[in-house]
Structure formats: structure tokens, C-alpha cells
Design an enzyme around this catalytic site. Structure first.
Site, PDB file in Angstrom:
ATOM      1  N   VAL A  63      -2.311  -4.598   3.260  1.00 33.22           N
ATOM      2  CA  VAL A  63      -1.679  -4.245   1.981  1.00 33.22           C
ATOM      3  C   VAL A  63      -1.257  -5.517   1.255  1.00 33.22           C
ATOM      4  O   VAL A  63      -1.284  -5.589   0.030  1.00 33.22           O
ATOM      5  CB  VAL A  63      -0.509  -3.256   2.188  1.00 33.22           C
ATOM      6  CG1 VAL A  63       0.639  -3.863   2.971  1.00 33.22           C
ATOM      7  CG2 VAL A  63       0.011  -2.758   0.856  1.00 33.22           C
ATOM      8  N   GLY A  64      -0.863  -6.543   2.026  1.00 34.78           N
ATOM      9  CA  GLY A  64      -0.490  -7.823   1.411  1.00 34.78           C
ATOM     10  C   GLY A  64      -1.748  -8.506   0.888  1.00 34.78           C
ATOM     11  O   GLY A  64      -2.809  -8.430   1.506  1.00 34.78           O
ATOM     12  N   HIS A 273       3.249 -10.964  14.338  1.00 38.58           N
ATOM     13  CA  HIS A 273       2.712 -10.206  13.198  1.00 38.58           C
ATOM     14  C   HIS A 273       2.038  -8.899  13.662  1.00 38.58           C
ATOM     15  O   HIS A 273       0.831  -8.704  13.485  1.00 38.58           O
ATOM     16  CB  HIS A 273       1.713 -11.073  12.404  1.00 38.58           C
ATOM     17  CG  HIS A 273       1.511 -10.605  10.991  1.00 38.58           C
ATOM     18  ND1 HIS A 273       1.215 -11.453   9.960  1.00 38.58           N
ATOM     19  CD2 HIS A 273       1.548  -9.363  10.437  1.00 38.58           C
ATOM     20  CE1 HIS A 273       1.078 -10.775   8.837  1.00 38.58           C
ATOM     21  NE2 HIS A 273       1.276  -9.495   9.113  1.00 38.58           N
ATOM     22  N   GLY A 275       3.335  -5.738  12.791  1.00 40.81           N
ATOM     23  CA  GLY A 275       3.925  -4.637  12.028  1.00 40.81           C
ATOM     24  C   GLY A 275       3.077  -3.372  11.993  1.00 40.81           C
ATOM     25  O   GLY A 275       3.562  -2.267  12.238  1.00 40.81           O
TER      26      GLY A 275
HETATM   27  P1  NDP Z   1       5.234  -2.599  -2.162  1.00 35.96           P
HETATM   28  O1  NDP Z   1       4.468  -3.220  -3.275  1.00 35.96           O
HETATM   29  O2  NDP Z   1       5.406  -1.132  -2.129  1.00 35.96           O
HETATM   30  O3  NDP Z   1       6.682  -3.255  -2.083  1.00 35.96           O
HETATM   31  C1  NDP Z   1       6.898  -4.594  -2.353  1.00 35.96           C
HETATM   32  C2  NDP Z   1       8.274  -4.705  -2.920  1.00 35.96           C
HETATM   33  O4  NDP Z   1       8.567  -6.096  -3.090  1.00 35.96           O
HETATM   34  C3  NDP Z   1       8.445  -4.025  -4.292  1.00 35.96           C
HETATM   35  O5  NDP Z   1       9.440  -3.047  -4.187  1.00 35.96           O
HETATM   36  C4  NDP Z   1       8.903  -5.163  -5.186  1.00 35.96           C
HETATM   37  O6  NDP Z   1       9.955  -4.778  -6.040  1.00 35.96           O
HETATM   38  C5  NDP Z   1       9.465  -6.147  -4.163  1.00 35.96           C
HETATM   39  N1  NDP Z   1       9.614  -7.464  -4.747  1.00 35.96           N
HETATM   40  C6  NDP Z   1       8.716  -8.211  -5.409  1.00 35.96           C
HETATM   41  N2  NDP Z   1       9.307  -9.337  -5.852  1.00 35.96           N
HETATM   42  C7  NDP Z   1      10.600  -9.271  -5.457  1.00 35.96           C
HETATM   43  C8  NDP Z   1      11.720 -10.110  -5.623  1.00 35.96           C
HETATM   44  N3  NDP Z   1      11.644 -11.254  -6.300  1.00 35.96           N
HETATM   45  N4  NDP Z   1      12.903  -9.743  -5.063  1.00 35.96           N
HETATM   46  C9  NDP Z   1      12.999  -8.597  -4.366  1.00 35.96           C
HETATM   47  N5  NDP Z   1      11.972  -7.748  -4.202  1.00 35.96           N
HETATM   48  C10 NDP Z   1      10.800  -8.083  -4.743  1.00 35.96           C
HETATM   49  O7  NDP Z   1       4.526  -3.123  -0.833  1.00 35.96           O
HETATM   50  P2  NDP Z   1       4.657  -2.564   0.661  1.00 35.96           P
HETATM   51  O8  NDP Z   1       6.034  -2.064   0.885  1.00 35.96           O
HETATM   52  O9  NDP Z   1       3.525  -1.682   0.961  1.00 35.96           O
HETATM   53  O10 NDP Z   1       4.427  -3.927   1.474  1.00 35.96           O
HETATM   54  C11 NDP Z   1       5.314  -5.003   1.303  1.00 35.96           C
HETATM   55  C12 NDP Z   1       4.821  -6.233   2.030  1.00 35.96           C
HETATM   56  O11 NDP Z   1       4.966  -6.088   3.418  1.00 35.96           O
HETATM   57  C13 NDP Z   1       3.332  -6.555   1.861  1.00 35.96           C
HETATM   58  O12 NDP Z   1       3.097  -7.243   0.649  1.00 35.96           O
HETATM   59  C14 NDP Z   1       3.035  -7.403   3.070  1.00 35.96           C
HETATM   60  O13 NDP Z   1       3.236  -8.758   2.754  1.00 35.96           O
HETATM   61  C15 NDP Z   1       4.085  -6.976   4.082  1.00 35.96           C
HETATM   62  N6  NDP Z   1       3.517  -6.273   5.237  1.00 35.96           N
HETATM   63  C16 NDP Z   1       3.702  -6.792   6.489  1.00 35.96           C
HETATM   64  C17 NDP Z   1       3.245  -6.134   7.583  1.00 35.96           C
HETATM   65  C18 NDP Z   1       3.444  -6.697   8.939  1.00 35.96           C
HETATM   66  O14 NDP Z   1       2.577  -6.504   9.775  1.00 35.96           O
HETATM   67  N7  NDP Z   1       4.550  -7.367   9.218  1.00 35.96           N
HETATM   68  C19 NDP Z   1       2.516  -4.862   7.475  1.00 35.96           C
HETATM   69  C20 NDP Z   1       2.376  -4.394   6.114  1.00 35.96           C
HETATM   70  C21 NDP Z   1       2.874  -5.084   5.048  1.00 35.96           C
HETATM   71  P3  NDP Z   1       9.702  -4.567  -7.608  1.00 35.96           P
HETATM   72  O15 NDP Z   1       8.863  -3.323  -7.705  1.00 35.96           O
HETATM   73  O16 NDP Z   1      11.056  -4.441  -8.175  1.00 35.96           O
HETATM   74  O17 NDP Z   1       8.962  -5.787  -8.075  1.00 35.96           O
HETATM   75  C1  DGY Z   2      -0.557  -6.259   5.776  1.00 37.42           C
HETATM   76  O1  DGY Z   2      -1.256  -5.233   5.716  1.00 37.42           O
HETATM   77  O2  DGY Z   2      -0.273  -6.927   4.775  1.00 37.42           O
HETATM   78  C2  DGY Z   2      -0.016  -6.657   7.099  1.00 37.42           C
HETATM   79  O3  DGY Z   2       0.577  -7.877   7.130  1.00 37.42           O
HETATM   80  C3  DGY Z   2      -0.879  -6.387   8.256  1.00 37.42           C
HETATM   81  O4  DGY Z   2      -1.103  -5.023   8.348  1.00 37.42           O
END
Ligand code: NDP
Ligand code: DGY
Length: 308
Positions: A63-64, A273, A275
């Protein structure tokens, strides 16, 4: 992937769990129509130039998308597929597991049980911090941030705070979460959980100044991206007792070298990593990434396309 019409594909596969060497990627991508990549593959101008004008679709198994040079991709009119939603539950679950492991000192306690450190029951030995009655601050109340909050609520959390670009009333109403500036979140939270995406404005956001505002008894958790945190500043905050503990599923770099000082700290729990690492989630992610790629190549709507 190279495609032709009527639709058929020939696929060139890097058939290993180890990352594709940069030179192989640069050579292999030349002239392809589509590219399926992992978050460990940096898709920058060099890769896009090496691919040439045939490249129409990039599908990432994540997703990232901070590993993709979005400006360059946009300029070239390339479409991007990604894997939101389907990994939210697994990642939120892991975030809660990491929070509990860190705040209740599970890795340290397991170690003590094995190494003879457990001599008798002692009133204050291995004490940590509980969620009941606590204030939890969520940096980034997106899909994963909301799912984490929903899972933490039944533990008796008293108050949720969150930051972001703008308030999210629909998401916050059920949690009674309050939209606050970052400083206030740092000052008032017993647990700070980072679930935002890595963007220019979140890079290094959790730095010395941020940690200095946190409570000495607070616990910091990051399951977003390592670069949101200034790790040298985090190390100092942990060593100086500025914060109580940290749990990280993501670091800079990845893998974190085994001699990194953070790994020597008892109050820092580091995971590699993991998650989204459940079998079913990774299978679903793989199918979605393949379907995104195929739909993009056929010029159809992708099941999950990133809006550029
Ligand atoms: P979303 O796009 O749903 O959520 C991301 C959030 O980040 C939004 O609510 C956004 O808020 C917020 N954000 C952006 N800029 C800022 C800021 N300056 N201050 C505070 N909040 C901010 O994505 P997901 O929840 O699906 O995923 C989030 C992240 O988690 C991914 O981008 C990835 O990097 C990471 N991830 C890690 C995993 C792991 O294995 N550890 C697994 C999956 C994901 P706003 O809408 O207000 O901009
Ligand atoms: C993502 O999807 O961004 C995670 O970091 C791995 O699933």
C-alpha cells in the site's frame, strides 16, 4: 511483463525472495509494458528511463508507495496499482501486538525466563505500562490508524488524539477522537502510534523536538515507514529516559544492520517489517497486484489504482 493484443503476456520473473539486483532490474525492465515490484525496489528516474516509453503500468505489492518516483511516473503517464484495504487488518493487528510487546516488556521478560534472571516474584520487576485509562495518540488516522484505534478501544483507552492534514469527522466520531496539533499529541499521549504514509512532510517528523515533548512514561510505536523517525534522536530519547520505550516494525535502512545501537536497547523492540505478514494477506496482496497489472495492461479499470 511484455504484452500483446489479443491479450497475452510474456513474463520475465525474478524468481527469488532476495531483492532483484539493481543491474538486473535495469536490464530486465527495458522495453517492458508493465512492472510488478516490491517495496524494496526503488523505482526512480533511472529505472523509468531504462524501461523506456513502452512502460504503461507499475503494480506494487504494497500500500505504501514511497519507493516510487511519483512525479516522474506521472510525467510519463504511467498508471500505478497498489494494495490498500486488504492488508489493513493484518497490519493493525501487528501494531497492537507490537504495542503490547513493547509496553509490557514481553521480549525482555521471555529472555529473563530463559536466562535465569527470574529468581522470584518481585513487586516491581518487569513492570510496564497498561492501556486502561490511557490517552493514545495516532499520527495518521487513515485506514490502518483507524483499524488500530478500533482494536485498542476495548482495552479501556480513555481518549484518542490524532493528527493529519485535516480532521476526519466521520472516522473520529465513533472513537470520539480529537484532532490536535502534533505538539499536543506528543505532550498528552501515553502511547504514540505512527500509521501515516511517508511523504516529504512526514520524513523525520518524529525527531528530538518531538520526543522531548513526550511524557517520560510514554511508549512510541511505528508501523509506517522508518524514515518518519529520526533514529539517532530516538536512540537518545530512549537512552536518556526521555520516553519509556519504543516498538518499531520499520527502520532505516531495512534490514537494520545488526550492530545498530537501537538493537542493543532493552526498551526498544524491533521487528523486521512484518506488519502485513499473514499467509492469507500476502496471498491476497499477490493476487491483487497481479490483477492490477493485468487490468492496467488491458487498459481497463484496475481493482486498486493509485490516484496520481
Ligand atoms: P492511508 O492513506 O489510509 O493513511 C495514511 C494517513 O497518513 C492518512 O490518514 C494521512 O492523513 C496521514 N498523513 C499524511 N501526512 C501526514 C502528516 N503530515 N501528519 C499526520 N498524518 C499524515 O494509508 P494506510 O493506512 O493504508 O497505510 C499507511 C502506511 O502504513 C502506508 O503508507 C505504509 O507506509 C504503511 N504500512 C506499513 C506496513 C507494515 O508492514 N509495517 C503495512 C502496510 C502499510 P491525511 O488524510 O490527513 O493526509
Ligand atoms: C506496505 O504494504 O506498504 C507494507 O509496508 C508491506 O505490506
Amino acid at each position: 511483463v511484455a504484452s500483446s493484443f489479443p491479450f497475452s503476456c510474456s513474463v520475465q520473473l525474478w524468481d527469488s525472495e532476495e531483492p532483484v539486483p539493481r543491474s538486473e532490474l535495469l536490464a530486465g525492465v527495458a522495453g517492458k509494458d508493465g512492472l510488478l515490484c516490491l517495496l524494496s525496489d526503488r523505482i526512480d528516474k533511472e529505472v523509468l528511463d531504462a524501461a523506456g516509453p513502452s512502460l504503461k503500468v507499475i503494480s506494487t505489492l504494497s500500500v505504501g508507495y514511497d519507493h516510487l518516483a511519483i512525479d516522474e511516473i506521472k510525467k510519463r503517464g504511467i498508471r500505478v496499482g497498489y494494495t490498500p484495504d486488504i492488508l489493513t487488518d493484518a497490519t493493525a493487528e501487528l501494531t497492537v501486538a507490537l504495542l503490547l510487546a513493547t509496553s509490557r516488556r514481553l521480549p525482555e521478560s521471555v529472555e529473563e525466563a530463559k536466562n535465569g534472571g527470574w529468581t522470584t516474584w518481585k513487586p516491581l520487576w518487569m513492570c510496564g505500562y497498561g492501556l486502561s485509562g490511557s490517552t493514545v495518540g495516532i499520527i495518521g488516522l487513515g485506514r490502518i490508524g483507524q483499524a488500530v484505534a478500533c482494536r485498542l478501544k476495548p482495552f479501556g483507552v480513555k481518549k484518542f488524539l490524532y493528527t493529519g492534514h485535516h480532521p476526519k469527522p466521520e472516522a473520529a466520531v465513533e472513537l470520539k477522537a480529537e484532532f490536535v496539533p502534533l505538539d499536543k499529541l506528543a505532550e498528552e499521549s501515553d502511547f504514540v502510534i505512527v500509521t501515516c504514509s511517508l511523504m516529504p512532510d512526514t520524513q523525520g517528523m518524529c525527531n528530538r523536538e518531538f520526543f522531548s515533548k513526550m511524557k517520560k512514561t510514554s511508549v512510541f510505536i511505528n508501523t509506517s515507514r522508518g524514515a518518519v523517525v529520526n533514529q539517532d534522536d530516538l536512540y537518545e530519547a530512549l537512552v536518556d529516559g526521555q520516553i519509556a520505550a519504543a516498538g518499531l516494525d520499520v527502520t532505516t535502512p531495512e534490514p537494520l544492520p545488526t550492530d545498530n545501537p537501537l538493537l542493543s536497547l532493552k526498551n526498544c523492540v524491533i521487528l523486521p517489517h512484518i506488519g502485513s505478514a499473514t499467509y492469507s494477506t500476502r496471498n491476497t496482496m499477490s493476487v491483487l497486484a497481479a490483477n492490477n497489472l493485468l487490468a492496467g495492461l488491458k487498459g481497463e479499470n484496475m481493482p486498486s489504482e493509485l490516484k496520481l
